[in-house]
Motif scaffolding. Structure first.
Motif, mmCIF file in Angstrom:
data_model
loop_
_atom_site.group_PDB
_atom_site.id
_atom_site.type_symbol
_atom_site.label_atom_id
_atom_site.label_comp_id
_atom_site.label_asym_id
_atom_site.label_seq_id
_atom_site.Cartn_x
_atom_site.Cartn_y
_atom_site.Cartn_z
ATOM 1 N N ASP A 1 0.867 -1.247 0.152
ATOM 2 C CA ASP A 1 0.170 0.075 0.082
ATOM 3 C C ASP A 1 0.761 1.411 -0.119
ATOM 4 O O ASP A 1 0.429 2.365 0.206
ATOM 5 N N VAL A 2 2.057 1.222 -0.018
ATOM 6 C CA VAL A 2 2.999 2.430 -0.126
ATOM 7 C C VAL A 2 2.841 3.253 -1.362
ATOM 8 O O VAL A 2 2.654 2.647 -2.428
ATOM 9 N N PRO A 3 2.507 4.396 -1.183
ATOM 10 C CA PRO A 3 2.438 5.508 -2.207
ATOM 11 C C PRO A 3 3.840 5.521 -2.979
ATOM 12 O O PRO A 3 4.892 5.657 -2.208
ATOM 13 N N TRP A 4 3.932 5.842 -4.211
ATOM 14 C CA TRP A 4 5.116 6.110 -5.081
ATOM 15 C C TRP A 4 4.657 6.928 -6.160
ATOM 16 O O TRP A 4 3.560 7.063 -6.666
ATOM 17 N N CYS A 5 5.777 7.500 -6.923
ATOM 18 C CA CYS A 5 5.583 8.522 -8.030
ATOM 19 C C CYS A 5 6.764 8.135 -9.193
ATOM 20 O O CYS A 5 7.555 7.304 -8.742
ATOM 21 N N ALA A 6 6.138 8.570 -10.223
ATOM 22 C CA ALA A 6 7.198 8.519 -11.635
ATOM 23 C C ALA A 6 7.245 9.862 -12.245
ATOM 24 O O ALA A 6 6.102 10.712 -12.233
ATOM 25 N N ALA A 7 8.508 10.064 -12.885
ATOM 26 C CA ALA A 7 8.774 11.286 -13.423
ATOM 27 C C ALA A 7 9.320 10.931 -14.728
ATOM 28 O O ALA A 7 10.470 10.353 -14.677
ATOM 29 N N GLY A 8 8.983 11.276 -15.996
ATOM 30 C CA GLY A 8 9.845 11.113 -17.089
ATOM 31 C C GLY A 8 10.344 12.512 -17.662
ATOM 32 O O GLY A 8 9.750 13.547 -17.640
ATOM 33 N N ILE A 9 11.342 12.427 -18.114
ATOM 34 C CA ILE A 9 11.923 13.584 -18.585
ATOM 35 C C ILE A 9 11.969 13.602 -20.262
ATOM 36 O O ILE A 9 11.913 12.861 -20.863
ATOM 37 N N LEU B 1 5.597 8.244 -18.994
ATOM 38 C CA LEU B 1 5.660 7.913 -17.524
ATOM 39 C C LEU B 1 4.391 8.209 -16.871
ATOM 40 O O LEU B 1 4.056 7.655 -15.714
ATOM 41 N N ASN B 2 3.814 9.428 -17.072
ATOM 42 C CA ASN B 2 2.543 9.718 -16.603
ATOM 43 C C ASN B 2 1.440 8.637 -16.812
ATOM 44 O O ASN B 2 0.727 8.267 -15.826
ATOM 45 N N GLU B 3 1.351 7.958 -17.975
ATOM 46 C CA GLU B 3 0.503 6.756 -18.311
ATOM 47 C C GLU B 3 0.844 5.913 -17.460
ATOM 48 O O GLU B 3 0.065 5.167 -16.916
ATOM 49 N N TRP B 4 2.081 5.170 -17.483
ATOM 50 C CA TRP B 4 2.560 4.096 -16.981
ATOM 51 C C TRP B 4 2.113 4.182 -15.176
ATOM 52 O O TRP B 4 1.584 3.222 -14.632
ATOM 53 N N ALA B 5 2.569 5.098 -14.742
ATOM 54 C CA ALA B 5 2.312 5.600 -13.173
ATOM 55 C C ALA B 5 0.857 5.354 -12.929
ATOM 56 O O ALA B 5 0.257 4.868 -11.834
ATOM 57 N N HIS C 1 1.384 7.699 -8.397
ATOM 58 C CA HIS C 1 1.244 8.992 -8.744
ATOM 59 C C HIS C 1 2.227 9.690 -9.635
ATOM 60 O O HIS C 1 3.102 8.994 -10.041
ATOM 61 N N CYS C 2 1.996 10.765 -10.190
ATOM 62 C CA CYS C 2 2.936 11.262 -11.327
ATOM 63 C C CYS C 2 3.335 12.705 -11.304
ATOM 64 O O CYS C 2 2.776 13.582 -10.296
ATOM 65 N N ARG C 3 4.380 13.060 -11.881
ATOM 66 C CA ARG C 3 4.997 14.322 -11.743
ATOM 67 C C ARG C 3 5.127 14.870 -13.405
ATOM 68 O O ARG C 3 5.208 14.055 -14.407
ATOM 69 N N THR C 4 4.638 16.020 -13.475
ATOM 70 C CA THR C 4 4.707 16.755 -14.727
ATOM 71 C C THR C 4 5.325 18.030 -14.466
ATOM 72 O O THR C 4 5.887 18.520 -13.565
ATOM 73 N N GLY C 5 5.471 19.016 -15.478
ATOM 74 C CA GLY C 5 6.026 20.403 -15.535
ATOM 75 C C GLY C 5 7.136 20.691 -16.213
ATOM 76 O O GLY C 5 7.816 19.867 -17.005
ATOM 77 N N ARG D 1 -3.094 19.894 -16.978
ATOM 78 C CA ARG D 1 -4.101 19.226 -17.502
ATOM 79 C C ARG D 1 -4.007 17.978 -18.348
ATOM 80 O O ARG D 1 -4.907 17.367 -18.524
ATOM 81 N N CYS D 2 -2.967 17.885 -19.002
ATOM 82 C CA CYS D 2 -2.478 16.680 -19.720
ATOM 83 C C CYS D 2 -2.638 15.583 -18.852
ATOM 84 O O CYS D 2 -3.051 14.452 -19.075
ATOM 85 N N ALA D 3 -1.742 15.652 -17.578
ATOM 86 C CA ALA D 3 -1.823 14.543 -16.557
ATOM 87 C C ALA D 3 -3.191 14.284 -16.127
ATOM 88 O O ALA D 3 -3.802 13.005 -15.928
ATOM 89 N N ALA D 4 -3.815 15.366 -16.082
ATOM 90 C CA ALA D 4 -5.390 14.932 -15.461
ATOM 91 C C ALA D 4 -6.377 14.208 -16.587
ATOM 92 O O ALA D 4 -7.336 13.611 -16.050
ATOM 93 N N ASP D 5 -5.986 14.673 -17.652
ATOM 94 C CA ASP D 5 -6.730 13.905 -18.821
ATOM 95 C C ASP D 5 -6.363 12.424 -19.044
ATOM 96 O O ASP D 5 -7.231 11.602 -19.370
ATOM 97 N N ILE D 6 -4.987 12.206 -18.625
ATOM 98 C CA ILE D 6 -4.717 10.765 -18.456
ATOM 99 C C ILE D 6 -5.175 9.980 -17.312
ATOM 100 O O ILE D 6 -5.791 8.755 -17.507
#
Length: 284
Positions: A203-211, A218-222, A228-232, A253-258
């Protein structure tokens, strides 16, 4: 993985970073005032964590605690409840100067627990500096976000958690797509997820970021895997190959669309704080 509809997704927005410039994309926020305005737009678009770097008057990266203090104060005023995460990254300073902002007691701070290659240099995180940064985070009750550029960084975070150098279960972020470091490889990504759950619990939360071009992937995979995801604009200045991102908010908004594509709700700031075990602010 369970029902994704019951798992709100935290969107982190990395607003500036140390490298992107106005020449790369005019929307990159450089001054503190620009950063606050850009973050407020991203917050309203659904981001609940802001990952922060600051720049000096020439637009160069710095670890100046006064700049961080100005930014933190402005974000608390204009984005009440948003989780503020300050960077201790190595492009902004050297040695203990990298942690000079930790006495500001932000909600979170990034913590790289090992070294790796970057495009033109070694990103050096020596054991004594890592231990000192972790100690400062414990002192000021700052939750570390583990920046995992390599599998060994996840394993090192587990050792530090077990021996008490990291107080709570680590929030690990996989960083993929940095040239000369870990590419965006799905098999490796899946093994990262497996490793985090094996070491810290299902149940541990984790995140991913793609460069760069890896960001959306990476947003889609996560998001589809329950993470959880990172963008920016720190990580990626484009919406697609031919189009510059008009703002950090546009990338959020792109991440929210995913999230909608995979039937996951976007986490509110209250939900994000609950998921990560962070205190609720008194004034939000």
């Amino acid at each position: 993985m369970g029902d994704l509809a019951d798992q709100p997704c935290i969107i982190c927005v990395a607003i500036t970073g140390s490298l992107p410039t106005k020449e790369n994309n005019p929307a990159v926020p450089i001054s503190v005032a620009e950063q606050i305005e850009s973050t407020q737009e991203a917050f309203e678009a659904g981001a609940t964590i802001v990952h922060c770097h600051v720049r000096d008057d020439q637009g160069k990266p710095t670890s100046d605690p006064d700049r961080f203090a100005q930014l933190k104060h402005g974000l608390e005023q204009h984005c009440p409840g948003m989780i503020i995460q300050l960077s201790t990254g190595g492009r902004s300073g050297a040695g203990q100067a990298r942690g000079g902002m930790l006495p500001l007691a932000p909600d979170m701070a990034s913590l790289a627990v090992g070294s790796n290659n970057f495009p033109t240099r070694v990103y050096e995180n020596t054991p004594d500096l890592v231990d000192w940064l972790a100690s400062e985070m414990r002192t000021y009750d700052v939750k570390p976000q583990i920046e995992a550029f390599d599998l060994s960084h996840i394993l090192q975070a587990a050792i530090m958690f077990k021996d008490g150098r990291i107080k709570d279960r680590p929030y690990v972020q996989f960083v993929m797509g940095v040239k000369n470091a870990m590419p965006a490889d799905r098999d490796v990504f899946d093994y990262y997820v497996h490793t985090v759950k094996r070491l810290f619990g299902e149940d541990v939360p984790w995140c991913a970021a793609g460069i760069g071009a890896s960001q959306i992937r990476l947003n889609e995979w996560a998001i589809s895997s329950g993470g959880h995801c990172r963008t920016g604009l720190e990580d990626n200045v484009r919406i697609d190959r031919d189009t510059l991102a008009p703002s950090n908010a546009a990338l959020v908004r792109c991440a929210a669309d995913i999230c909608r594509k995979f039937d996951r709700p976007v986490a509110t700031w209250q939900q994000a704080r609950q998921i990560l075990g962070l205190r609720m602010p008194a004034t939000a």
